[in-house]
Scaffold this motif. Structure first.
Motif, PDB file in Angstrom:
ATOM      1  N   TYR A 158      68.093  55.652  40.069  1.00  0.00           N
ATOM      2  CA  TYR A 158      69.151  56.606  40.232  1.00  0.00           C
ATOM      3  C   TYR A 158      68.689  58.042  39.547  1.00  0.00           C
ATOM      4  CZ  TYR A 158      72.260  53.107  42.299  1.00  0.00           C
ATOM      5  OH  TYR A 158      72.564  52.299  43.368  1.00  0.00           O
TER       6      TYR A 158
ATOM      7  N   GLN B 234      70.792  39.439  38.558  1.00  0.00           N
ATOM      8  CA  GLN B 234      72.142  39.678  38.628  1.00  0.00           C
ATOM      9  C   GLN B 234      72.462  41.105  39.203  1.00  0.00           C
ATOM     10  OE1 GLN B 234      71.671  38.337  34.297  1.00  0.00           O
ATOM     11  NE2 GLN B 234      73.785  38.932  34.643  1.00  0.00           N
ATOM     12  N   LEU B 235      73.780  41.247  39.368  1.00  0.00           N
ATOM     13  CA  LEU B 235      74.048  42.697  39.789  1.00  0.00           C
ATOM     14  C   LEU B 235      74.756  43.187  38.486  1.00  0.00           C
ATOM     15  CD1 LEU B 235      74.198  43.941  42.571  1.00  0.00           C
ATOM     16  CD2 LEU B 235      76.583  43.243  42.650  1.00  0.00           C
TER      17      LEU B 235
ATOM     18  N   ALA C 107      89.063  44.475  37.198  1.00  0.00           N
ATOM     19  CA  ALA C 107      89.495  45.533  38.123  1.00  0.00           C
ATOM     20  C   ALA C 107      90.899  45.030  38.452  1.00  0.00           C
ATOM     21  CB  ALA C 107      88.809  45.570  39.368  1.00  0.00           C
TER      22      ALA C 107
ATOM     23  N   VAL D  50      77.501  55.676  39.853  1.00  0.00           N
ATOM     24  CA  VAL D  50      76.922  55.807  40.957  1.00  0.00           C
ATOM     25  C   VAL D  50      76.402  54.775  41.959  1.00  0.00           C
ATOM     26  CG1 VAL D  50      75.761  57.859  39.976  1.00  0.00           C
ATOM     27  CG2 VAL D  50      74.639  55.769  39.555  1.00  0.00           C
TER      28      VAL D  50
ATOM     29  N   GLU E 145     100.323  48.755  43.940  1.00  0.00           N
ATOM     30  CA  GLU E 145     101.415  49.400  44.171  1.00  0.00           C
ATOM     31  C   GLU E 145     102.330  49.338  42.668  1.00  0.00           C
ATOM     32  OE1 GLU E 145     104.841  48.036  47.060  1.00  0.00           O
ATOM     33  OE2 GLU E 145     103.120  48.645  48.166  1.00  0.00           O
ATOM     34  N   TYR E 146     102.428  48.304  41.967  1.00  0.00           N
ATOM     35  CA  TYR E 146     103.233  48.277  40.688  1.00  0.00           C
ATOM     36  C   TYR E 146     102.444  48.895  39.847  1.00  0.00           C
ATOM     37  CZ  TYR E 146     101.467  43.560  39.587  1.00  0.00           C
ATOM     38  OH  TYR E 146     100.697  42.729  39.392  1.00  0.00           O
TER      39      TYR E 146
ATOM     40  N   ILE F 122      94.028  45.112  44.825  1.00  0.00           N
ATOM     41  CA  ILE F 122      94.606  46.080  45.770  1.00  0.00           C
ATOM     42  C   ILE F 122      96.127  45.550  45.941  1.00  0.00           C
ATOM     43  CG2 ILE F 122      94.136  44.680  47.621  1.00  0.00           C
ATOM     44  CD1 ILE F 122      93.932  48.713  47.508  1.00  0.00           C
ATOM     45  N   ASN F 123      96.407  44.182  45.633  1.00  0.00           N
ATOM     46  CA  ASN F 123      97.798  43.803  45.679  1.00  0.00           C
ATOM     47  C   ASN F 123      98.653  44.122  44.560  1.00  0.00           C
ATOM     48  OD1 ASN F 123      97.095  42.552  48.163  1.00  0.00           O
ATOM     49  ND2 ASN F 123      96.788  40.424  47.444  1.00  0.00           N
ATOM     50  N   GLU F 124      97.926  44.193  43.524  1.00  0.00           N
ATOM     51  CA  GLU F 124      98.790  45.060  42.089  1.00  0.00           C
ATOM     52  C   GLU F 124      98.939  46.491  42.230  1.00  0.00           C
ATOM     53  OE1 GLU F 124      96.794  41.575  39.059  1.00  0.00           O
ATOM     54  OE2 GLU F 124      95.463  43.609  39.840  1.00  0.00           O
TER      55      GLU F 124
ATOM     56  N   SER G  24      74.748  50.175  42.097  1.00  0.00           N
ATOM     57  CA  SER G  24      74.462  49.092  41.178  1.00  0.00           C
ATOM     58  C   SER G  24      73.214  48.761  41.484  1.00  0.00           C
ATOM     59  CB  SER G  24      75.373  47.948  41.788  1.00  0.00           C
ATOM     60  OG  SER G  24      75.442  47.741  43.063  1.00  0.00           O
ATOM     61  N   VAL G  25      72.496  47.925  40.822  1.00  0.00           N
ATOM     62  CA  VAL G  25      71.260  47.666  40.785  1.00  0.00           C
ATOM     63  C   VAL G  25      70.952  46.011  40.262  1.00  0.00           C
ATOM     64  CG1 VAL G  25      70.662  48.131  38.433  1.00  0.00           C
ATOM     65  CG2 VAL G  25      69.086  48.662  39.830  1.00  0.00           C
ATOM     66  N   HIS G  26      70.029  45.246  40.729  1.00  0.00           N
ATOM     67  CA  HIS G  26      69.624  44.084  40.382  1.00  0.00           C
ATOM     68  C   HIS G  26      68.673  44.089  39.245  1.00  0.00           C
ATOM     69  CE1 HIS G  26      71.018  41.542  44.200  1.00  0.00           C
ATOM     70  NE2 HIS G  26      71.438  42.778  44.326  1.00  0.00           N
TER      71      HIS G  26
END
Lengths: 313, 97, 249
Positions: B45, B9-10, B64, B26, B71-72, B67-69, B28-30
């Motif tokens: 790292y 997994q990531l 997270a 910094v 603004e508000y 991007i659409n959110e 990601s890693v698997h």
């Protein structure tokens, strides 16, 4: 939902505006499919190049003639693994998995830098690879730090920082060889002769013949043209060769006053032969990678199984 | 959790470069589990001795703002300049403030 | 040969030959992260060997360098344990060999930090940090290999069965071991063995692996007697200095 619903045209206009204003595109941003695909193609190719590039150097790792050179070479090869990893991670943000990228490499669908399909035949090759191959790569990568896709640009920043020792390491090997015996000097010149054109070819076909170049430039994935970067590299390398006492094959001074050099015609037929799978080592390189991947399968499986056993909840 | 992907997994890696400093993302890693994740992150790292502290978080656990959110989510806060110390006019001569 | 010099070489040769074996699997790891981790271990071991060889060359006082000791010694002049020269048959062999040696290094170097030889004590303090991490890493892998899939468990058991016989040699005292111990400059291998055994038992228990029965000492690396593998390792490693004796690299 409070989010704005924009039409494809509006999204594209917003995207173009960002590119024009040098605002980085980030993973969750809208982007044209073609931009995404172009990035996946380029970043995965870049990642594969780092990984396959471990092999010609690995070929001499256990014959390194001093402990100092051995540990340096080992650290360098390890950096390449790390850089491949950063790049795979950057590509993964575009919605492709590392496993899919590896599968594409094994199937011959994804390419890697053709230069690694040439063999490393003597110890000075470790010098020539660091000095010329990494040198060419760095010329390219420095310009890619400004690439429009955020994760790719950030990976390049980290890579450039870490790679700064790679070229110096290669040049130092060449220098030591040129201070040494006649045999060592012969090896150094031989290595330069063999790696010079493959290094020049790393910048890709002439701008006029480059299939992906114009789109890449427009979207600022690529920031400088193949020919421009190649010329930069040639003019950096020639004085470096002279200082070593080595002769670069077939270059001419085109501008006596400003000391600008030009390389003579590159054998593009050879380039395409190698790109299309018939270089001296294409098969060997891929088979090496496939074997490692297959040999490692039971290890990956047991790591997954062990984790599942210990976290059954 | 995609256990089928044979590359593991990531995980997202956060590194502290000096004691007392904030942990910074910094890369990601698997890895196949938490222990291997922290080891792999260390091996990748901190090759140049950059770390004094290390966190790894499964990428799936990151929540997270899209991007659409954005603004508000962020812009209204941007306008509350009275939260910043430079907003205030103080009499000349006041000390230690 | 001077016992102290020999003692230095025993330690450095173990680290060097093991790191050489690890170098052989660079670019061949089961996945990329593991390749990077393996290389870190190899680099730590080369670093440890290098500093000891340099000091050994000074001790020898024949105008030779640390590199001369590496590149211009024949097979019978190498004093590493036979265990470290055993080949990388598969990941299980690599990790079992590593785990057995990591545990040895941790307890050996722990004891060596108390050495009256200031150089050795300093090397031990520095390297102990590195090998402590190595042991953590290889222990974690032993658990995943032993207690994961049936195939992994089977492969790991085969590796243990075939490598186990080489472990006894690690704790057999050479003359150099004996003299250095008596002078308070070397370690007591009995103490090391006791700690080592405890650690191996603990990890094998978690990993559901068994310690093979029987005591049979194979290998006398400390007397310069090796398996056939070392000669080939040296043939490759020493190729350039042997072929071009006048070259400076």
């Amino acid at each position: 939902m409070l989010t704005k619903e924009l039409s494809e045209d509006q999204l594209l206009a917003e995207f173009d505006l960002k590119i024009a204003s040098d605002i980085k595109i980030e993973p969750r941003d809208w982007m044209p499919e073609e931009y995404r695909n172009q990035l996946i193609r380029q970043i995965s190719q870049h990642a594969h190049s780092e990984i396959i590039g471990m092999q010609p150097e690995g070929n001499w790792l256990n014959r390194a003639p001093s402990l100092r050179s051995k540990k340096i070479l080992m650290a360098k090869i390890q950096d390449e693994a790390g850089h491949g990893l950063y790049l795979y991670s950057a590509a993964e943000t575009l919605g492709i998995s590392r496993e899919q990228m590896i599968a594409a490499l094994h199937a011959g669908k994804a390419k890697y830098a053709s230069v690694f399909n040439y063999p490393s035949l003597n110890w000075a090759d470790m010098g020539a690879i660091g000095w010329l191959v990494d040198g060419a790569a760095i010329t390219n990568q420095v310009s890619l730090q400004r690439t429009s896709y955020g994760p790719y640009a950030r990976a390049m920043v980290r890579i450039c920082k870490e790679e700064s020792f790679h070229q110096r390491q290669g040049y130092e090997i060449m220098w030591r060889m040129m201070q040494g015996t006649e045999d060592q000097k012969r090896m150094a010149q031989d290595a330069l002769n063999r790696w010079w054109y493959p290094a020049l070819m790393m910048f890709g076909p002439h701008d006029a013949d480059s299939a992906h170049s114009s789109k890449s430039m427009k979207w600022k994935i690529k920031r400088e043209s193949n020919d421009h970067l190649r010329a930069k590299f040639v003019n950096k390398s020639i004085p470096q060769a002279e200082l070593l006492g080595l002769k670069v094959p077939d270059v001419k001074l085109i501008d006596e006053a400003s000391g600008i050099y030009e390389h003579t015609a590159i054998n593009w037929e050879e380039f395409w032969t190698v790109v299309n799978g018939n270089g001296p080592c294409n098969k060997q390189r891929i088979e090496h990678h496939i074997k490692a991947h297959e040999d490692g399968e039971w290890v990956r499986k047991t790591a997954i199984a062990a984790d599942l056993k210990h976290h059954t909840n | 959790m995609n256990k089928e992907d044979n590359q593991g997994q990531l995980w997202e890696v956060f590194l502290q470069t000096k004691p007392g400093m904030a942990f910074k993302h910094v890369g990601s890693v698997h890895a196949f589990d938490k222990e291997l994740a922290v080891q792999n992150a260390r091996d990748l790292y901190t090759r140049r001795g950059e770390g004094t502290g290390l966190w790894v978080v499964s990428s799936e656990e990151i929540v997270a703002v899209t991007i659409n959110e954005a603004e508000y989510f962020f812009e209204p806060i941007d306008k509350k300049i009275y939260r910043h110390p430079t907003f205030y006019n103080l009499p000349e001569g006041v000390k230690n403030m | 040969m001077d016992f102290k010099l020999k003692y230095y070489l025993q330690i450095a040769d173990n680290a060097l030959i093991l790191s050489h074996r690890l170098g052989e699997v660079v670019s061949r790891g089961p996945y990329l992260e593991e390749d990077i981790a393996n290389t870190n271990v190899a680099l730590d071991l080369i670093g440890m060997a290098e500093s000891i060889y340099e000091q050994a060359a000074l001790l020898e006082d024949k105008g030779r360098t640390g590199d001369d000791l590496v590149y211009r010694r024949a097979e019978h002049q190498y004093f590493n344990a036979n265990l470290v020269e055993q080949p990388n048959k598969d990941f299980a062999y690599i990790l079992v060999r590593q785990f057995l040696m990591d545990a040895f290094h941790v307890y050996f170097l722990t004891e060596l930090t108390k050495s009256k030889d200031e150089f050795l004590a300093a090397v031990a303090i520095k390297s102990l940090k590195e090998v402590t991490y190595h042991l953590r890493r290889s222990s974690e892998w032993m658990i995943r290999l032993g207690d994961g899939t049936a195939e992994a468990s089977e492969r790991t058991k085969i590796a243990i069965r075939n490598l186990w016989k080489f472990k006894f040699e690690l704790f057999t005292e050479s003359e150099a071991d004996l003299i250095m111990k008596e002078r308070g400059e070397g370690v007591d291998l009995k103490v090391v063995e006791k700690m080592w055994r405890q650690k191996v038992r603990e990890i094998f228990f978690i990993a559901q692996l068994e310690i093979p029965e029987g005591e049979f000492i194979v290998g006398q690396g400390k007397s310069g007697n090796h398996t056939e593998y070392l000669g080939k390792i040296l043939a490759e490693m020493q190729f350039l200095p042997t072929h071009y004796p006048d070259a400076v690299w």
